[in-house]
Each structure stands twice: as C-alpha cells, then as structure tokens.
Scaffold this motif. Structure first.
Motif, PDB file in Angstrom:
ATOM      1  N   ARG A  24       0.829  -1.209   0.000  1.00  0.00           N
ATOM      2  CA  ARG A  24       0.000   0.000   0.000  1.00  0.00           C
ATOM      3  C   ARG A  24       0.866   1.263   0.000  1.00  0.00           C
ATOM      4  O   ARG A  24       0.545   2.244  -0.666  1.00  0.00           O
ATOM      5  CB  ARG A  24      -0.938  -0.006   1.195  1.00  0.00           C
ATOM      6  CG  ARG A  24      -2.069  -1.025   1.092  1.00  0.00           C
ATOM      7  CD  ARG A  24      -2.961  -0.993   2.320  1.00  0.00           C
ATOM      8  NE  ARG A  24      -3.596   0.318   2.504  1.00  0.00           N
ATOM      9  CZ  ARG A  24      -4.310   0.668   3.568  1.00  0.00           C
ATOM     10  NH1 ARG A  24      -4.460  -0.215   4.567  1.00  0.00           N
ATOM     11  NH2 ARG A  24      -4.855   1.863   3.677  1.00  0.00           N
ATOM     12  N   ILE A  25       1.964   1.221   0.745  1.00  0.00           N
ATOM     13  CA  ILE A  25       2.877   2.374   0.735  1.00  0.00           C
ATOM     14  C   ILE A  25       3.460   2.556  -0.656  1.00  0.00           C
ATOM     15  O   ILE A  25       3.531   3.672  -1.180  1.00  0.00           O
ATOM     16  CB  ILE A  25       3.991   2.189   1.780  1.00  0.00           C
ATOM     17  CG1 ILE A  25       3.424   2.304   3.195  1.00  0.00           C
ATOM     18  CG2 ILE A  25       5.100   3.224   1.572  1.00  0.00           C
ATOM     19  CD1 ILE A  25       4.442   2.083   4.293  1.00  0.00           C
ATOM     20  N   ASN A  26       3.881   1.469  -1.262  1.00  0.00           N
ATOM     21  CA  ASN A  26       4.473   1.555  -2.595  1.00  0.00           C
ATOM     22  C   ASN A  26       3.473   2.122  -3.613  1.00  0.00           C
ATOM     23  O   ASN A  26       3.831   2.962  -4.453  1.00  0.00           O
ATOM     24  CB  ASN A  26       4.942   0.166  -3.041  1.00  0.00           C
ATOM     25  CG  ASN A  26       5.741   0.217  -4.326  1.00  0.00           C
ATOM     26  OD1 ASN A  26       6.861   0.735  -4.348  1.00  0.00           O
ATOM     27  ND2 ASN A  26       5.171  -0.303  -5.398  1.00  0.00           N
ATOM     28  N   ASP A  27       2.222   1.679  -3.543  1.00  0.00           N
ATOM     29  CA  ASP A  27       1.193   2.185  -4.467  1.00  0.00           C
ATOM     30  C   ASP A  27       1.003   3.689  -4.301  1.00  0.00           C
ATOM     31  O   ASP A  27       0.882   4.431  -5.273  1.00  0.00           O
ATOM     32  CB  ASP A  27      -0.141   1.458  -4.221  1.00  0.00           C
ATOM     33  CG  ASP A  27      -0.090  -0.010  -4.620  1.00  0.00           C
ATOM     34  OD1 ASP A  27       0.839  -0.385  -5.362  1.00  0.00           O
ATOM     35  OD2 ASP A  27      -0.968  -0.769  -4.167  1.00  0.00           O
ATOM     36  N   TYR A  65       9.543  -3.775  -4.446  1.00  0.00           N
ATOM     37  CA  TYR A  65       8.852  -2.494  -4.452  1.00  0.00           C
ATOM     38  C   TYR A  65       9.708  -1.426  -5.132  1.00  0.00           C
ATOM     39  O   TYR A  65      10.812  -1.120  -4.685  1.00  0.00           O
ATOM     40  CB  TYR A  65       8.512  -2.069  -3.022  1.00  0.00           C
ATOM     41  CG  TYR A  65       7.647  -3.077  -2.297  1.00  0.00           C
ATOM     42  CD1 TYR A  65       6.346  -3.343  -2.729  1.00  0.00           C
ATOM     43  CD2 TYR A  65       8.141  -3.769  -1.191  1.00  0.00           C
ATOM     44  CE1 TYR A  65       5.556  -4.268  -2.077  1.00  0.00           C
ATOM     45  CE2 TYR A  65       7.349  -4.694  -0.527  1.00  0.00           C
ATOM     46  CZ  TYR A  65       6.060  -4.943  -0.979  1.00  0.00           C
ATOM     47  OH  TYR A  65       5.273  -5.870  -0.332  1.00  0.00           O
ATOM     48  N   LYS A  66       9.176  -0.832  -6.185  1.00  0.00           N
ATOM     49  CA  LYS A  66       9.941   0.127  -6.977  1.00  0.00           C
ATOM     50  C   LYS A  66      10.140   1.466  -6.261  1.00  0.00           C
ATOM     51  O   LYS A  66      11.119   2.167  -6.521  1.00  0.00           O
ATOM     52  CB  LYS A  66       9.244   0.360  -8.319  1.00  0.00           C
ATOM     53  CG  LYS A  66       9.246  -0.861  -9.236  1.00  0.00           C
ATOM     54  CD  LYS A  66       8.594  -0.549 -10.570  1.00  0.00           C
ATOM     55  CE  LYS A  66       8.642  -1.762 -11.492  1.00  0.00           C
ATOM     56  NZ  LYS A  66       7.991  -1.476 -12.802  1.00  0.00           N
ATOM     57  N   ASN A  67       9.194   1.832  -5.407  1.00  0.00           N
ATOM     58  CA  ASN A  67       9.263   3.148  -4.768  1.00  0.00           C
ATOM     59  C   ASN A  67       9.563   3.071  -3.270  1.00  0.00           C
ATOM     60  O   ASN A  67       9.287   3.998  -2.525  1.00  0.00           O
ATOM     61  CB  ASN A  67       7.961   3.915  -5.003  1.00  0.00           C
ATOM     62  CG  ASN A  67       7.830   4.383  -6.435  1.00  0.00           C
ATOM     63  OD1 ASN A  67       7.832   3.576  -7.365  1.00  0.00           O
ATOM     64  ND2 ASN A  67       7.727   5.680  -6.636  1.00  0.00           N
ATOM     65  N   ILE A  68      10.119   1.946  -2.859  1.00  0.00           N
ATOM     66  CA  ILE A  68      10.578   1.777  -1.480  1.00  0.00           C
ATOM     67  C   ILE A  68      12.018   1.296  -1.515  1.00  0.00           C
ATOM     68  O   ILE A  68      12.349   0.354  -2.238  1.00  0.00           O
ATOM     69  CB  ILE A  68       9.713   0.771  -0.703  1.00  0.00           C
ATOM     70  CG1 ILE A  68       8.263   1.249  -0.612  1.00  0.00           C
ATOM     71  CG2 ILE A  68      10.281   0.549   0.696  1.00  0.00           C
ATOM     72  CD1 ILE A  68       7.337   0.253   0.064  1.00  0.00           C
ATOM     73  N   LEU A  75      -1.343   6.500   9.580  1.00  0.00           N
ATOM     74  CA  LEU A  75      -0.109   6.829   8.861  1.00  0.00           C
ATOM     75  C   LEU A  75      -0.396   7.046   7.381  1.00  0.00           C
ATOM     76  O   LEU A  75       0.082   8.023   6.775  1.00  0.00           O
ATOM     77  CB  LEU A  75       0.909   5.699   9.039  1.00  0.00           C
ATOM     78  CG  LEU A  75       2.207   5.820   8.227  1.00  0.00           C
ATOM     79  CD1 LEU A  75       3.013   7.033   8.679  1.00  0.00           C
ATOM     80  CD2 LEU A  75       3.049   4.542   8.354  1.00  0.00           C
ATOM     81  N   MET A  76      -1.183   6.180   6.791  1.00  0.00           N
ATOM     82  CA  MET A  76      -1.507   6.305   5.361  1.00  0.00           C
ATOM     83  C   MET A  76      -2.273   7.597   5.083  1.00  0.00           C
ATOM     84  O   MET A  76      -2.011   8.290   4.089  1.00  0.00           O
ATOM     85  CB  MET A  76      -2.317   5.095   4.902  1.00  0.00           C
ATOM     86  CG  MET A  76      -1.502   3.816   4.774  1.00  0.00           C
ATOM     87  SD  MET A  76      -0.200   3.925   3.522  1.00  0.00           S
ATOM     88  CE  MET A  76      -1.189   4.045   2.026  1.00  0.00           C
ATOM     89  N   ILE A  77      -3.212   7.940   5.947  1.00  0.00           N
ATOM     90  CA  ILE A  77      -3.977   9.176   5.771  1.00  0.00           C
ATOM     91  C   ILE A  77      -3.051  10.388   5.811  1.00  0.00           C
ATOM     92  O   ILE A  77      -3.163  11.310   4.997  1.00  0.00           O
ATOM     93  CB  ILE A  77      -5.074   9.292   6.846  1.00  0.00           C
ATOM     94  CG1 ILE A  77      -6.133   8.207   6.636  1.00  0.00           C
ATOM     95  CG2 ILE A  77      -5.708  10.680   6.833  1.00  0.00           C
ATOM     96  CD1 ILE A  77      -7.141   8.101   7.770  1.00  0.00           C
TER      97      ILE A  77
END
Length: 410
Positions: A259-262, A288-291, A365-367
C-alpha cells in the motif's frame, strides 16, 4: 546469578573464534597498554574511529580536520578491508593492528570517538587525550558506561574501556549538560557545549553538502543522492529499535509495504527505510519500486538533506532533523503505552519534548502520507523551542573551528 555461571554464559554463548580473538587481544593488549604510556605523543596528530563504521560525529570532525587544518588525522578501523576501502577513496585510514595503525595510535596526542576509546583501540591509548563526541541528544535515559551485568572485577578485566576517564565530553545545551552528567557521572568541567559535527554538516547549504558528498562519499551514496532528486517527495522512516519486539516490530506496527508503494507511485514519491543496526530482516522487499531499504552500514547523514519528511518515534534523529529548515516530521509511536510503561526508557516527558503531528496505527499513517504533499500539516510548531532545549544557541556554534580550538587547548 553466581560469578561462575555468568562467566560460563559469557564465554559459551559466543562463537569460539570471537572468544579466542578477544582473549588473545586482552593477553597482548595489556602489554601494549603499558608500552603506550611510554611513547611520546604529538599534539597535532589525531586518530578517529567509531563502533558503527565510518560514520557519526567522529567522521565529520575527521573530514573537517583533513580539509581545514594542518592536523595529521587518521581514521582507524577494526578490519583491514575497511581501511582499504577508505584508502581507495583517498582518505588517510589504517587498520588498528597494522604497522601504520599502531604507529598512529601510539603517537597520536588525541583520540576522537563517539562512545569510548575502544572505537579506536583502548590498548594503545595510554597517555593520549580522550575526546568523546557522543552520538545523540534526546529524551532517552541512555545507559551508564560501567556494566552492572557482571561482577566488577571481571568487567574491569574484560571491558577496561568502560572505566576510562575522558578529557572532554561534547554536549549541546544546558539541558543536555545536566542529562549527560547524571547518566555518565561526568565531572562538570569536562563537558563542553558545542555543535555535533554531523549536524554542522546538515546545516550547510545544499550546494556545499553536494560538493562534500562528491568529494568524500562512495559511489553508492552519490548515486542515491542523485536518485532522490528525481522525486517530488522523499519520505524517510527511521524507527527506534525495540528490544522487546526484537526483529518483528514492523509487523507489529502493521505496515503494509504494498500500500505504501502504491501511494508513492501515485505521488511520484520515494519511501526510504533506515532501520537500527540491531534489526535483522529476512527480506529486503526488493520488489517495491518506490521503497528503498537503506543498508544498515550506510551513513544516513548525506541522505537526510535530500528528504522532505521524517517518520520516526522516540529516536534522537528527530532533534537532528529539526536543525534543517523547512523539513517536516511525522511521529509514529504505535506502541506508546508500552514504551511509556518502561520507566527506564525516557528521561524527559515525550509529549512535551517531542511535539509534532502523531499517528498511532498504520491507517492513520496512510492518511497522513496522502495529504503530506498538499499541506504543511507535519511542520513542528514548537520547533524553535525544541531546538533551544536540545541545541542551545545553535546558530552561533555551528562552525567546527570552535571545537577544534577547545580540543587543542586541553
């Protein structure tokens, strides 16, 4: 626990090669220690080292002396491999038991370290001035140098560096002066208020930081710094290690990396994770490409100026990060009640001395991350007050020349 049982556990719980190596070092070390008091030392020859590799305050003072003084400085390493790697970068470095390492350690007038002289070599330190730069301000109680987990006589034989006295201990503010004095039972006259060398580096202009990185850092660091500049937003998560959770606290925190990566991909953002060196991960989540999981041996300070938001909990990195203008902080103390319940963990009230926006579970955290790029909701409103408490009049003491002059005056 009886002394015999403790000694048995101490010896047999470790790999035999490590025990043999340590016993051999102790045997010859005490002979070398006696000899070290007899050798004349030079005031303008300094040796540096840390117990965490080439990093921390000792590294940045070492670099300053190389570029701005006529001091003959040498970085001392625990392995010949580490020394070779630094030498290949054009730095003056040596393995502590090499001919060059012994020469520098036995003739240097000053030992500069971040915990104790064992960061360099205790057994060659006789007669040298010992400068402890320490490795962090903050609200944790810390621990006393002298170990109470073994009989005093055994501790003094096996861990003599825990009983050494310093000639100078670097502090940063009146609050920290008192804190360090109480924790380590330090004489007040050896405490010197200044700026941590690693933080002096952080507070430079970005152009100056880039120039220093290109001149002194590895290709790995240079590549990562260049990569960060391709993203609109760079987050860095640096949590405190929890001894009670061992290596499972990321799972306990409920972090969903997918979810973080997305979210990072939607924001054209990058999520960096730098864990405590004691944490071991079975998987590095390379899919994960963005982590990016930053290697535990990587010095994080060249990276921090190119990030935008720090996510942490009780770590001292919070106070270092606030020294950089315009940075945001998000606190993620998901285990706050358990952490507070441990009376020996915190020296200061967490709510008072670590202000800022807080989230207590992964959904919160996601919010917070979803809105981090559109507002300044993670700015620390009491930033100036916090900086005054932990760094004092920090704007007047950023130049390391003051620290150099103080050391030379000893």
């Amino acid at each position: 626990m009886s002394k015999f049982i403790y000694f048995k556990q101490l010896v047999f719980s470790r790999p035999w090669k490590e025990v043999f190596s340590r016993m051999l070092e102790l045997l010859f070390g005490y002979i070398l220690y006696g000899i070290s008091f007899l050798i004349p030392r030079k005031k303008r020859k300094w040796v540096f080292g840390t117990n965490v590799g080439y990093a921390d305050n000792a590294k940045y003072l070492f670099l300053y002396t190389l570029n701005n003084t006529d001091i003959d400085s040498c970085w001392i390493t625990d392995t010949s491999k580490s020394a070779f790697e630094l030498q290949s970068q054009g730095l003056n470095a040596a393995y502590k038991y090499s001919a060059k390492g012994l020469y520098y350690c036995l003739t240097a007038g000053y030992y500069i370290f971040t915990y104790h002289s064992r960061d360099i070599n205790f057994f060659t330190s006789g007669g040298a001035k010992k400068i402890n730069l320490w490795h962090g301000v903050g609200i944790k109680k810390g621990s006393k140098f002298v170990s109470k987990s073994m009989p005093a006589w055994l501790s003094k034989i096996l861990l003599p560096h825990l009983y050494e006295k310093f000639d100078l201990f670097l502090s940063t503010s009146p609050l920290m002066d008192k804190h360090f004095q109480e924790i380590f039972n330090l004489p007040y006259n050896i405490i010197y208020e200044g700026m941590y060398p690693r933080c002096s580096f952080l507070m430079q202009s970005q152009n100056s930081i880039l120039q220093q990185i290109k001149a002194t850092e590895t290709n790995t660091t240079i590549h990562l710094v260049n990569l960060l500049q391709n993203y609109k937003q760079v987050y860095i998560y640096m949590p405190t290690w929890r001894i009670n959770m061992q290596d499972t606290f990321l799972q306990i925190a409920g972090i969903d990396f997918q979810r973080i990566n997305d979210l990072m991909q939607k924001q054209n953002a990058l999520f960096l994770i730098k864990l405590h060196p004691a944490v071991k991960l079975e998987h590095q989540h390379e899919k994960y490409k963005n982590i990016i999981f930053i290697d535990k041996s990587q010095d994080i300070y060249p990276i921090l100026p190119f990030t935008h938001l720090l996510i942490t909990d009780y770590s001292s990195i919070y106070y270092d990060y606030l020294l950089m203008e315009g940075k945001q902080v998000l606190l993620f103390p998901f285990d706050i009640e358990d952490y507070r319940a441990k009376a020996d963990e915190l020296a200061f009230d967490y709510d008072t001395y670590t202000p800022g926006k807080r989230v207590f579970n992964f959904e919160e955290l996601m919010i917070a991350l979803q809105s981090a790029t559109t507002n300044n909701g993670c700015q620390v409103e009491k930033r100036d007050w916090v900086l005054q408490q932990f760094w004092g009049d920090y704007k007047t003491k950023t130049h390391l020349k003051l620290l150099i002059e103080k050391i030379l005056s000893l």
